[in-house]
Design an enzyme around this catalytic site. Structure first.
Site, PDB file in Angstrom:
ATOM      1  N   GLN A  90     -65.487  -0.778  42.113  1.00  0.00           N
ATOM      2  CA  GLN A  90     -64.517  -1.348  41.187  1.00  0.00           C
ATOM      3  C   GLN A  90     -64.403  -0.418  39.967  1.00  0.00           C
ATOM      4  OE1 GLN A  90     -62.406  -3.676  41.634  1.00  0.00           O
ATOM      5  NE2 GLN A  90     -63.207  -4.849  43.394  1.00  0.00           N
TER       6      GLN A  90
ATOM      7  N   GLY B 239     -64.402 -12.263  50.450  1.00  0.00           N
ATOM      8  CA  GLY B 239     -63.691 -13.357  49.810  1.00  0.00           C
ATOM      9  C   GLY B 239     -63.612 -13.211  48.307  1.00  0.00           C
ATOM     10  N   GLY B 240     -64.174 -12.122  47.779  1.00  0.00           N
ATOM     11  CA  GLY B 240     -64.157 -11.916  46.333  1.00  0.00           C
ATOM     12  C   GLY B 240     -62.755 -11.907  45.755  1.00  0.00           C
ATOM     13  N   PHE B 241     -61.841 -11.178  46.401  1.00  0.00           N
ATOM     14  CA  PHE B 241     -60.475 -11.100  45.889  1.00  0.00           C
ATOM     15  C   PHE B 241     -59.822 -12.474  45.873  1.00  0.00           C
ATOM     16  CE2 PHE B 241     -55.908 -10.813  46.789  1.00  0.00           C
ATOM     17  CZ  PHE B 241     -55.485 -10.099  45.676  1.00  0.00           C
TER      18      PHE B 241
ATOM     19  N   HIS C 125     -44.480  -4.851  66.996  1.00  0.00           N
ATOM     20  CA  HIS C 125     -43.949  -3.535  66.626  1.00  0.00           C
ATOM     21  C   HIS C 125     -44.533  -3.038  65.311  1.00  0.00           C
ATOM     22  CE1 HIS C 125     -41.380  -0.175  65.754  1.00  0.00           C
ATOM     23  NE2 HIS C 125     -41.172  -0.716  64.566  1.00  0.00           N
TER      24      HIS C 125
ATOM     25  N   ASP D 173     -64.040  -9.488  55.060  1.00  0.00           N
ATOM     26  CA  ASP D 173     -64.029  -9.322  53.608  1.00  0.00           C
ATOM     27  C   ASP D 173     -64.913 -10.414  53.010  1.00  0.00           C
ATOM     28  OD1 ASP D 173     -63.484  -8.605  51.039  1.00  0.00           O
ATOM     29  OD2 ASP D 173     -61.350  -9.057  51.115  1.00  0.00           O
TER      30      ASP D 173
ATOM     31  N   CYS E 131     -40.758   4.536  69.983  1.00  0.00           N
ATOM     32  CA  CYS E 131     -41.957   3.683  69.956  1.00  0.00           C
ATOM     33  C   CYS E 131     -42.226   3.119  71.353  1.00  0.00           C
ATOM     34  CB  CYS E 131     -41.768   2.538  68.966  1.00  0.00           C
ATOM     35  SG  CYS E 131     -43.174   1.413  68.860  1.00  0.00           S
TER      36      CYS E 131
END
Length: 366
Positions: A190, A96-98, A336, A94, A305
């Protein structure tokens, strides 16, 4: 076959859901797919070998956090983020904007970029779009994300218009700064909760013919119904021959409905965060393993599972570890929970290939 390509394999006859393969230099990603989050070049509490056992194919890391610690120069010297963390499969970073925009009072934003104080040592850091791309080029992930401005929720239309326009102009600068052909740069749509802004942004980004596209700025506080409306209005405008990534979403309901709209990739910190709070995901429900009802329950966490945790340990043992504050509890629950979300998206993929998605997953779609 180019280094990056999206191969469509099947489409649902009742929805816009699709199954495909996203080819990367470090291997294929079979979509739709949940991607575990490894913010600091590790998925919390579990090893890369355990990640593979969870059937993980693509893992995330975060540019902002790795820039602060240990620094992109060190990671580049180590041979890139894959070698640094011992993960041989596909990776995404990512931008890093967020994280930068979540600092609120600690940062300022102009058309040039973002400036913020490091929460680690208080030093002033300048982050124009070009710098984010330079850092990601050094990190070396297969997929890198454009630096975007993520408006908060709620925000006024004027605030969102400014952020959306700035995100588009920053994307063009990211494209110019991008230096590596072995990394795919994804653009981010956006537009907040304003559907017309989302649709206009999607059309603008589609014209740039990028290797992939993401919908960002969701799961920032808005209700799930609004997320669904954003996804349904935006997804059809993204190129059909490119992978589509819904950022920060990882619940059964939201993923199933986004897949029905045509989305392919998902990420969320839910599985490891739940694990650190002693919680397990079982068939889409959250179970608190601290509860007394599990103290003497000698059955597997989920008998259906196949993960290491469910095949080897009981609910009573997991409850014991949590109450004893043993770190193994977090590892076993993370294994899990990650397996659970990957298993869910894998089951959807199989259903799409057999054209049974709308029928088999009706409970999550209705």
């Amino acid at each position: 076959m180019t280094a990056f390509s999206y191969q469509l394999q099947a489409q649902c006859s009742h929805t816009k859901a699709r199954a495909g393969v996203f080819h990367t230099p470090h291997g294929p990603v079979h979509t739709p797919r949940f991607m575990p989050v490894g913010t600091l070049a590790n998925v919390k509490t579990i090893t890369p070998a355990q990640l593979k056992d969870c059937n993980a194919e693509m893992v995330l890391a975060n540019t902002y956090h790795l820039h602060l610690q240990p620094g992109e120069d060190l990671i580049a010297d180590a041979g890139g983020v894959h070698k640094f963390m011992g993960w041989s499969g596909p990776m995404l970073t990512d931008s890093g904007g967020f994280q930068v925009f979540s600092l609120s009072e600690m940062r300022t934003v102009t058309d040039e970029g973002a400036t913020f104080r490091s929460p680690r040592d208080g030093r002033l850091i300048e982050m124009p779009p070009e710098r984010s791309i330079e850092i990601q080029n050094q990190l070396g992930a297969d997929v890198i994300m454009a630096f975007d401005e993520c408006p908060p929720y709620p925000a006024t239309r004027e605030e969102v218009e400014i952020a959306t326009d700035r995100t588009y102009r920053w994307l063009k600068r990211c494209i110019q700064a991008h230096q590596r052909s072995d990394q795919a740069l994804f653009g981010i749509v956006q537009g907040g909760v304003y559907l017309d802004l989302r649709q206009a942004a999607a059309k603008d980004l589609a014209d740039l013919d990028l290797p992939g596209y993401a919908i960002g700025g969701v799961s920032v506080g808005e209700p799930p119904d609004l997320i669904e409306k954003i996804v349904q209005a935006t997804t059809p405008l993204l190129p059909a021959d490119k992978p589509r990534y819904l950022m920060g979403v990882g619940t059964y309901r939201e993923m199933a409905r986004a897949i029905a709209a045509g989305m392919d990739l998902f990420d969320c910190v839910i599985p490891t965060r739940f694990a650190r709070h002693g919680a397990a995901l079982v068939q889409g429900d959250r179970w608190n393993l601290k509860n007394a009802r599990f103290r003497r329950d000698l059955t597997p966490l989920d008998a259906s599972c196949a993960c290491y945790t469910c095949q080897n340990f009981t609910r009573a043992y997991l409850c014991h570890l949590i109450h004893a504050h043993e770190l193994l509890a977090y590892t076993l629950l993370s294994i899990h929970n990650i397996t659970e979300l990957i298993r869910f998206t894998t089951a959807i993929r199989t259903a799409i290939l057999q054209d049974r998605f709308a029928e088999e997953f009706a409970s999550w779609l209705n």
